[in-house]
Design a protein around this motif. Sequence first.
Motif, PDB file in Angstrom:
ATOM      1  N   SER A   1      -7.715  14.264  -2.728  1.00 51.29           N
ATOM      2  CA  SER A   1      -8.200  14.748  -1.426  1.00 51.29           C
ATOM      3  C   SER A   1      -8.342  16.271  -1.387  1.00 51.29           C
ATOM      4  N   GLY A   2      -9.181  16.692  -0.467  1.00 49.07           N
ATOM      5  CA  GLY A   2      -9.339  18.134  -0.197  1.00 49.07           C
ATOM      6  C   GLY A   2      -9.644  18.931  -1.450  1.00 49.07           C
TER       7      GLY A   2
ATOM      8  N   GLU B   1     -15.717   9.054   2.236  1.00 51.78           N
ATOM      9  CA  GLU B   1     -14.310   9.456   2.335  1.00 51.78           C
ATOM     10  C   GLU B   1     -13.481   8.416   3.079  1.00 51.78           C
TER      11      GLU B   1
ATOM     12  N   SER C   1      -9.327  -1.723  -1.649  1.00 43.07           N
ATOM     13  CA  SER C   1      -9.687  -3.149  -1.644  1.00 43.07           C
ATOM     14  C   SER C   1      -9.756  -3.650  -0.206  1.00 43.07           C
TER      15      SER C   1
ATOM     16  N   ASN D   1      -6.216  18.425   2.315  1.00 43.09           N
ATOM     17  CA  ASN D   1      -6.262  18.929   3.701  1.00 43.09           C
ATOM     18  C   ASN D   1      -5.387  17.973   4.507  1.00 43.09           C
TER      19      ASN D   1
ATOM     20  N   GLY E   1       0.838  -1.203   0.000  1.00 45.51           N
ATOM     21  CA  GLY E   1       0.000   0.000   0.000  1.00 45.51           C
ATOM     22  C   GLY E   1       0.869   1.247   0.000  1.00 45.51           C
TER      23      GLY E   1
ATOM     24  N   ASP F   1       2.365  -1.728  -4.526  1.00 43.39           N
ATOM     25  CA  ASP F   1       0.964  -1.290  -4.670  1.00 43.39           C
ATOM     26  C   ASP F   1       0.390  -1.903  -5.946  1.00 43.39           C
ATOM     27  N   HIS F   2      -0.887  -2.235  -5.897  1.00 47.73           N
ATOM     28  CA  HIS F   2      -1.491  -2.812  -7.109  1.00 47.73           C
ATOM     29  C   HIS F   2      -1.928  -1.734  -8.116  1.00 47.73           C
TER      30      HIS F   2
ATOM     31  N   PHE G   1      -8.071  -6.003   0.953  1.00 46.16           N
ATOM     32  CA  PHE G   1      -6.856  -6.806   1.132  1.00 46.16           C
ATOM     33  C   PHE G   1      -6.411  -6.866   2.603  1.00 46.16           C
TER      34      PHE G   1
ATOM     35  N   GLY H   1      -8.814  16.905   7.976  1.00 46.54           N
ATOM     36  CA  GLY H   1      -7.374  16.675   7.979  1.00 46.54           C
ATOM     37  C   GLY H   1      -6.920  15.639   8.992  1.00 46.54           C
TER      38      GLY H   1
ATOM     39  N   GLY I   1      -8.761   2.027  -6.513  1.00 42.38           N
ATOM     40  CA  GLY I   1      -7.839   1.031  -5.967  1.00 42.38           C
ATOM     41  C   GLY I   1      -8.094   0.536  -4.564  1.00 42.38           C
TER      42      GLY I   1
ATOM     43  N   PHE J   1      -5.577  12.092   7.462  1.00 41.62           N
ATOM     44  CA  PHE J   1      -4.178  12.089   7.011  1.00 41.62           C
ATOM     45  C   PHE J   1      -3.232  12.141   8.211  1.00 41.62           C
TER      46      PHE J   1
ATOM     47  N   ALA K   1      -0.710   7.236   1.890  1.00 42.97           N
ATOM     48  CA  ALA K   1      -0.154   8.178   2.866  1.00 42.97           C
ATOM     49  C   ALA K   1       0.621   7.453   3.974  1.00 42.97           C
ATOM     50  N   ALA K   2      -0.008   6.468   4.606  1.00 40.84           N
ATOM     51  CA  ALA K   2       0.634   5.789   5.740  1.00 40.84           C
ATOM     52  C   ALA K   2       1.840   4.970   5.275  1.00 40.84           C
TER      53      ALA K   2
ATOM     54  N   GLU L   1      -5.561   3.848   7.648  1.00 42.16           N
ATOM     55  CA  GLU L   1      -7.020   3.725   7.717  1.00 42.16           C
ATOM     56  C   GLU L   1      -7.500   2.287   7.896  1.00 42.16           C
TER      57      GLU L   1
END
Length: 405
Positions: free
Chosen positions: A46-47, A349, A180, A52, A11, A34-35, A182, A388, A178, A391, A14-15, A378
């Motif tokens: 985003s934002g 979101e 999923s 944000n 993945g 990443d797939h 998973f 925000g 994208g 994120f 962001a994380a 997430e």
Amino acid sequence: MKLIKDVVIIGAGAAGMMCAIEAGKRGRSVLLLDHATKLAEKIRISGGGRCNFTNLYTHPENFLSDNPHFCRSALARFKPQDFVSLLKKHDILYHEKKLGQLFCNDSSQQIINLLQKECNAVNVAWQLSSRVERIDRVNISGEGDSHDQQFILRTDRNTITAKSLVIATGGLSIPQIGASAFGYRVAEQFNISVTSLHPALVALTFRPEDLTHYAEMSGISIDAVISCNGASFHENILFTHRGLSGPAILQISSYWSPGDAIHINLLPQYAITDILSEYKHSAILLTNLLARYLPKRFVDTWSQVMLQTELNPMKPMKQYSDNELNGIVEHLQNWKITPSGTVGYRKAEVTRGGINTRELSSKTMETSKVPGLYFIGEVIDVTGHLGGFNFQWAWSSGYAAGQYV
Ligand code: FAD
């Protein structure tokens, strides 16, 4: 082809990228897989295209989880100001829109470029458009010590061996770009529990009987206070052709469950009881009076709905009894409506719920059952409010795991 890495992160959002940067700084060899063909698509969209990227007033109270204290440690170790420092380092201009919400002045692509540059500076390797077909955990020493375990990933392209495996595949929202299940499937494979999943920060839909009444209000926006299950938000609501949206509705959707009523105060900034009393002996029509405080189109449609109840809103003020006026106040300041559902993961979101935080160390994000296996972002049962916070959770949890993988 065989690859050997210290850390594989599945993945590249962001994380995942934040974790890769931190692990890379510690000299770990890291592969980000990443797939999708492009990395961090959610940051890009985003934002409204300006991302944000954090909120200056981030507190644990801005997050929902079955275990509300879980997020504290990670949020305390990587704060909004730490991410702001990264923007300053890369000369990215930003501004506060409202309520501590920081946005890029230019484009969310700047955040993606920043993360990519930081990854490249610490030699993170990339494997995009690649599918993980199988994950095994094997013992390399042949003895029972769990520290001799490593993960073997078979992908559509190669076999990768790593001591640490980080799952950063996010939630279920926006499968078009994208998302999923998973992460939840990996949890299931390793017998790690997942709390129930729901679309969140999402518009709510009207029941058919309400839709016939309110669909004509589509496009009207009203400053309101929304309450449900002990939570309350004061922001705009927006009538849509399917139901209700706008920031206040997105916020309350995270607290809403099917069957629950939401309570809406359409006039939070006015002492409407006092206003109605003041005009009690006047010849002004109630609808004309209300149109001073609410959008005219709303009052027109609302009046038609009210005509079907025992309260006629078309009379001069002096013809109302106190009881009737109290009824009007109740309708406007405590409007109860039971949505039929949400518009679902295609528009939500975020996903509320996820990897049960009781399975994870709040310091490292490592699972207690499977040493070497980490979940961040997430995919975990930590869901931020709008503004925000999601994120910030991705950065903070990615940073936390990055110190230990
Ligand atoms: P993601 O960013 O979703 O990254 C997950 C990555 O995993 C993706 O690159 C995906 O392709 C990859 N992946 C998924 N499945 C697989 C698989 N099977 N194999 C390999 N890779 C896989 N939050 C804010 O704080 N501020 C905002 O302004 C904001 N705006 C948003 C706007 C929209 C329209 C949406 C949908 C969300 C928004 N969010 C916002 C929420 C925020 O984008 C997410 O909470 C955040 O991106 C989560 O980060 P993550 O790294 O955990 O997951």
